[in-house]
Design a protein around this motif. Sequence first.
Motif, PDB file in Angstrom:
ATOM      1  N   GLU A   1     -10.266  -8.058   3.485  1.00  0.00           N
ATOM      2  CA  GLU A   1     -10.493  -6.815   4.236  1.00  0.00           C
ATOM      3  C   GLU A   1      -9.429  -5.759   3.988  1.00  0.00           C
ATOM      4  N   ILE A   2      -8.226  -6.139   3.547  1.00  0.00           N
ATOM      5  CA  ILE A   2      -7.178  -5.142   3.313  1.00  0.00           C
ATOM      6  C   ILE A   2      -6.779  -5.023   1.844  1.00  0.00           C
ATOM      7  N   TYR A   3      -7.164  -5.977   1.025  1.00  0.00           N
ATOM      8  CA  TYR A   3      -6.752  -5.951  -0.384  1.00  0.00           C
ATOM      9  C   TYR A   3      -7.966  -5.918  -1.303  1.00  0.00           C
ATOM     10  N   VAL A   4      -8.123  -4.787  -1.980  1.00  0.00           N
ATOM     11  CA  VAL A   4      -9.163  -4.633  -3.005  1.00  0.00           C
ATOM     12  C   VAL A   4      -8.440  -4.223  -4.285  1.00  0.00           C
ATOM     13  N   LYS A   5      -8.403  -5.118  -5.238  1.00  0.00           N
ATOM     14  CA  LYS A   5      -7.555  -4.959  -6.426  1.00  0.00           C
ATOM     15  C   LYS A   5      -7.847  -3.671  -7.184  1.00  0.00           C
ATOM     16  N   SER A   6      -9.118  -3.277  -7.251  1.00  0.00           N
ATOM     17  CA  SER A   6      -9.493  -2.093  -8.034  1.00  0.00           C
ATOM     18  C   SER A   6      -9.013  -0.789  -7.407  1.00  0.00           C
ATOM     19  N   LYS A   7      -8.533  -0.855  -6.159  1.00  0.00           N
ATOM     20  CA  LYS A   7      -8.086   0.353  -5.472  1.00  0.00           C
ATOM     21  C   LYS A   7      -6.576   0.419  -5.318  1.00  0.00           C
ATOM     22  N   VAL A   8      -5.878  -0.512  -5.961  1.00  0.00           N
ATOM     23  CA  VAL A   8      -4.425  -0.615  -5.783  1.00  0.00           C
ATOM     24  C   VAL A   8      -3.713  -0.471  -7.118  1.00  0.00           C
ATOM     25  N   LEU A   9      -2.594   0.223  -7.110  1.00  0.00           N
ATOM     26  CA  LEU A   9      -1.688   0.276  -8.256  1.00  0.00           C
ATOM     27  C   LEU A   9      -0.329  -0.247  -7.790  1.00  0.00           C
ATOM     28  N   TYR A  10       0.178  -1.243  -8.490  1.00  0.00           N
ATOM     29  CA  TYR A  10       1.449  -1.842  -8.080  1.00  0.00           C
ATOM     30  C   TYR A  10       2.591  -0.832  -8.231  1.00  0.00           C
ATOM     31  N   GLY A  11       3.404  -0.726  -7.196  1.00  0.00           N
ATOM     32  CA  GLY A  11       4.576   0.140  -7.240  1.00  0.00           C
ATOM     33  C   GLY A  11       4.357   1.538  -6.699  1.00  0.00           C
ATOM     34  N   THR A  12       3.137   1.847  -6.236  1.00  0.00           N
ATOM     35  CA  THR A  12       2.848   3.201  -5.754  1.00  0.00           C
ATOM     36  C   THR A  12       3.785   3.607  -4.623  1.00  0.00           C
ATOM     37  N   TYR A  13       4.060   2.694  -3.710  1.00  0.00           N
ATOM     38  CA  TYR A  13       4.918   3.005  -2.566  1.00  0.00           C
ATOM     39  C   TYR A  13       6.310   3.434  -3.018  1.00  0.00           C
ATOM     40  N   PHE A  14       6.840   2.788  -4.060  1.00  0.00           N
ATOM     41  CA  PHE A  14       8.193   3.087  -4.531  1.00  0.00           C
ATOM     42  C   PHE A  14       8.224   4.278  -5.488  1.00  0.00           C
ATOM     43  N   ALA A  15       7.067   4.631  -6.052  1.00  0.00           N
ATOM     44  CA  ALA A  15       7.032   5.679  -7.080  1.00  0.00           C
ATOM     45  C   ALA A  15       6.573   7.034  -6.555  1.00  0.00           C
ATOM     46  N   ARG A  16       6.000   7.080  -5.344  1.00  0.00           N
ATOM     47  CA  ARG A  16       5.271   8.269  -4.910  1.00  0.00           C
ATOM     48  C   ARG A  16       6.114   9.535  -4.896  1.00  0.00           C
ATOM     49  N   HIS A  17       7.364   9.451  -4.440  1.00  0.00           N
ATOM     50  CA  HIS A  17       8.199  10.644  -4.383  1.00  0.00           C
ATOM     51  C   HIS A  17       8.576  11.123  -5.786  1.00  0.00           C
TER      52      HIS A  17
ATOM     53  N   VAL B   1     -11.974   3.822 -11.429  1.00  0.00           N
ATOM     54  CA  VAL B   1     -12.058   5.183 -10.902  1.00  0.00           C
ATOM     55  C   VAL B   1     -11.176   5.331  -9.667  1.00  0.00           C
ATOM     56  N   ASP B   2     -11.180   4.321  -8.795  1.00  0.00           N
ATOM     57  CA  ASP B   2     -10.363   4.396  -7.575  1.00  0.00           C
ATOM     58  C   ASP B   2      -8.878   4.454  -7.897  1.00  0.00           C
ATOM     59  N   GLN B   3      -8.445   3.716  -8.903  1.00  0.00           N
ATOM     60  CA  GLN B   3      -7.034   3.760  -9.299  1.00  0.00           C
ATOM     61  C   GLN B   3      -6.667   5.128  -9.866  1.00  0.00           C
ATOM     62  N   LEU B   4      -7.569   5.706 -10.665  1.00  0.00           N
ATOM     63  CA  LEU B   4      -7.315   7.029 -11.230  1.00  0.00           C
ATOM     64  C   LEU B   4      -7.257   8.093 -10.133  1.00  0.00           C
ATOM     65  N   ARG B   5      -8.107   7.957  -9.125  1.00  0.00           N
ATOM     66  CA  ARG B   5      -8.097   8.907  -8.017  1.00  0.00           C
ATOM     67  C   ARG B   5      -6.828   8.756  -7.180  1.00  0.00           C
ATOM     68  N   LEU B   6      -6.305   7.540  -7.145  1.00  0.00           N
ATOM     69  CA  LEU B   6      -5.035   7.319  -6.458  1.00  0.00           C
ATOM     70  C   LEU B   6      -3.915   8.058  -7.187  1.00  0.00           C
ATOM     71  N   VAL B   7      -3.914   7.996  -8.509  1.00  0.00           N
ATOM     72  CA  VAL B   7      -2.933   8.744  -9.300  1.00  0.00           C
ATOM     73  C   VAL B   7      -3.058  10.239  -9.026  1.00  0.00           C
ATOM     74  N   LYS B   8      -4.301  10.715  -8.948  1.00  0.00           N
ATOM     75  CA  LYS B   8      -4.544  12.155  -8.794  1.00  0.00           C
ATOM     76  C   LYS B   8      -4.084  12.689  -7.448  1.00  0.00           C
ATOM     77  N   LYS B   9      -3.884  11.801  -6.465  1.00  0.00           N
ATOM     78  CA  LYS B   9      -3.341  12.236  -5.191  1.00  0.00           C
ATOM     79  C   LYS B   9      -1.935  12.796  -5.364  1.00  0.00           C
ATOM     80  N   TYR B  10      -1.243  12.335  -6.411  1.00  0.00           N
ATOM     81  CA  TYR B  10       0.155  12.714  -6.615  1.00  0.00           C
ATOM     82  C   TYR B  10       0.342  13.703  -7.759  1.00  0.00           C
ATOM     83  N   THR B  11      -0.474  13.579  -8.807  1.00  0.00           N
ATOM     84  CA  THR B  11      -0.291  14.429  -9.985  1.00  0.00           C
ATOM     85  C   THR B  11      -1.557  14.425 -10.829  1.00  0.00           C
TER      86      THR B  11
ATOM     87  N   ASN C   1       0.845  -1.194   0.000  1.00  0.00           N
ATOM     88  CA  ASN C   1       0.000   0.000   0.000  1.00  0.00           C
ATOM     89  C   ASN C   1       0.879   1.241   0.000  1.00  0.00           C
ATOM     90  N   GLN C   2       0.283   2.414   0.099  1.00  0.00           N
ATOM     91  CA  GLN C   2       1.039   3.661  -0.055  1.00  0.00           C
ATOM     92  C   GLN C   2       2.050   3.899   1.069  1.00  0.00           C
TER      93      GLN C   2
END
Length: 660
Positions: free
Chosen positions: A245-261, A299-309, A216-217
């Motif tokens: 309860e902790i993993y919902v595939k549609s809300k996750v993008l692989y590599g977000t933790y390593f890419a966020r900065h 939509v959830d994945q796109l909103r995750l992207v929008k948190k950063y850019t 996760n992030q």
Amino acid sequence: MQFAFFQTLIAQHTIQQILSRIDIVEIVGSFVKLKKRGTNYLGLCPFHNEKSPSFTVSPSKEIYKCFGCGASGNTISFLMEHEKYSYVEALRWLAQKYNVEIEEKEVSAEVKQQQLLADSLYIINNFAREYFTKTLLETEEGQNIGLSYFEERGFTKETIQKFQLGYCSNERDAFARTALEKGYNLDYLQKTGLVTIRNEQPADNYRGRVIFPIHNQSGKVLGFGARILVKNDRAPKYINSPENEIYVKSKVLYGTYFARHAIDRLNECLLVEGYTDVISLHQAGIENVVASSGTSLTVDQLRLVKKYTNNLTILYDGDSAGVKAALRGLDMAVEEGLNVKLVLIPDKEDPDSYVQKIGAPAFRQFVETNKQDFVLFKLQTSMQDIGNDSNRKSQLVNEIAETISKIDKVEDFTRQQDYIRQCSQLLKIDEQGMITLVNKFIRERLHKREQQLAKNAPPEDDQLSDEAIAAMEAAEGNFDVIFPTDEKQERELVKILLRFGDMPFSEEEKNSVADYVFHLPYDFESLADSEIVKKILREYKSRYDEGSTPDKKWFLYHEDADISKQTALILEDKEADLSINWKERFEIDTVCGDNAYLRDTISTTNYLILRKIKKLILENQQEMEKAETFDMQMKCVEVHQHLKQLEMELTQGIGTVIFR
């Protein structure tokens, strides 16, 4: 909402204890090299590239501000922005750092069970990650099979360790047996997908596969992707963790933790399809990349992207399947306000193979020179398919117009108009006709929204945004422009309450400034025009009514990011400018400052009350002009006299203090 959920668990006094120990210089200094300059500290901004330091930390105000990119906030917002923590995670991080024991309120057995289950799944996943990594690096089978595979893919040991890659041995139940011996719950092991039941016995679900942990992030392991290494027509190439309860595939993008900065720094997110694409690009130094893991964009994945850019560049294989996959996410990305570009990798290549083939510098150049606008790409690709078929062209015009109508943010108006112009030219149709068609789709969505609001139903994701409605209302002249917002004075009232709310207002009556403000016969929340002022006053009054006077830290470190940011700006503002407005509008002079908080309180509250009275006077005059009978006119005259009396009492000093 996670903030509300957190508030029901964490005791308020625990939050206050965490806030009281915060040292902004110490926390920010853990991530940014700071040098003391006068009373403040200076360093290079971590949120944008700069060579000369413009990032300032003020220990007295407990805020940071970059005069280069405009980033600002407090300790918690810094952790949320820099580390991409949630408000909950930032507080827990601080509690751990300052050794504050988090006391949680009593919650329902159901909520407590859900929290314990989530914690258990995280613990099991972390154990599994360590086990698979050890199997990969320290066992003969792991080295000969798993490590050899990763090395053949060109991954270095540093990259393997960074992404915490692993291997599950081909033995039937090696992991399951070890996990059960360690005391891990069999039901939870099954829930994570690590263990399955075969022939009524626990067995490893990922045996003989290389393992890709999914984080996760904040770096916790949510689940795993497992790739088979031997050809087997009956077994899928990849197995992913089941949703739980902790993993919902549609809300996750692989590599977000390593890419966020890197995404933050470069203000662009590259999106690829698979795990190895992400890893290869990271190893090549291209770190602002994440993967959808082979699923269609959500939509959830796109909103995750929008948190950063707001800038998303999609890298897909150049075959027809890749093109179709890219187009599926188009409308959703446009609706979310993302600036979407598409880069098609040459046939028979993917980002992983292509970057290794041509090298990182050439790959970066390829991406930069081959970016295509998503909307125009969709149009041009579709035009090639329809040829001279007029019916299909008509259908395409409608599809493109509907797509453009979803660009409904006020700030994107120019972009929308530019798309209308370019698409009209490419389709060889009248531009005004395209404008009419786009507006038709906007009106339909607005009508749909109004119908749902009338039924008290929540709006769907594809409906018109609040910003678009505001823009349309503004264009139609529906705003009250007779009385401009005096937000300066409204924010001044907030500043007085935050800084001096618990200070004595009257020694004789033993009351405070907050007592004075909230016992006046006026509701200042309703008098305010600014929504942020309304929100702060509403919460302040709520806590005041409960018997406590919240201090500035409560709002400065508020879980609502907007309240937190605006509080910092309000407290930072040194110029009240009350005297200017009073002088010009009411012919009254005032004195402001820390040593004149009583006078400031009276001046500010009187100003806001007078503004309301003057508005009522004007409205009454308008009613008088419309009065059709003598009795109605006389009633308006009586109201006018009453309002003028109130105005005179305030401006001549009855019940107040005027300073010359």
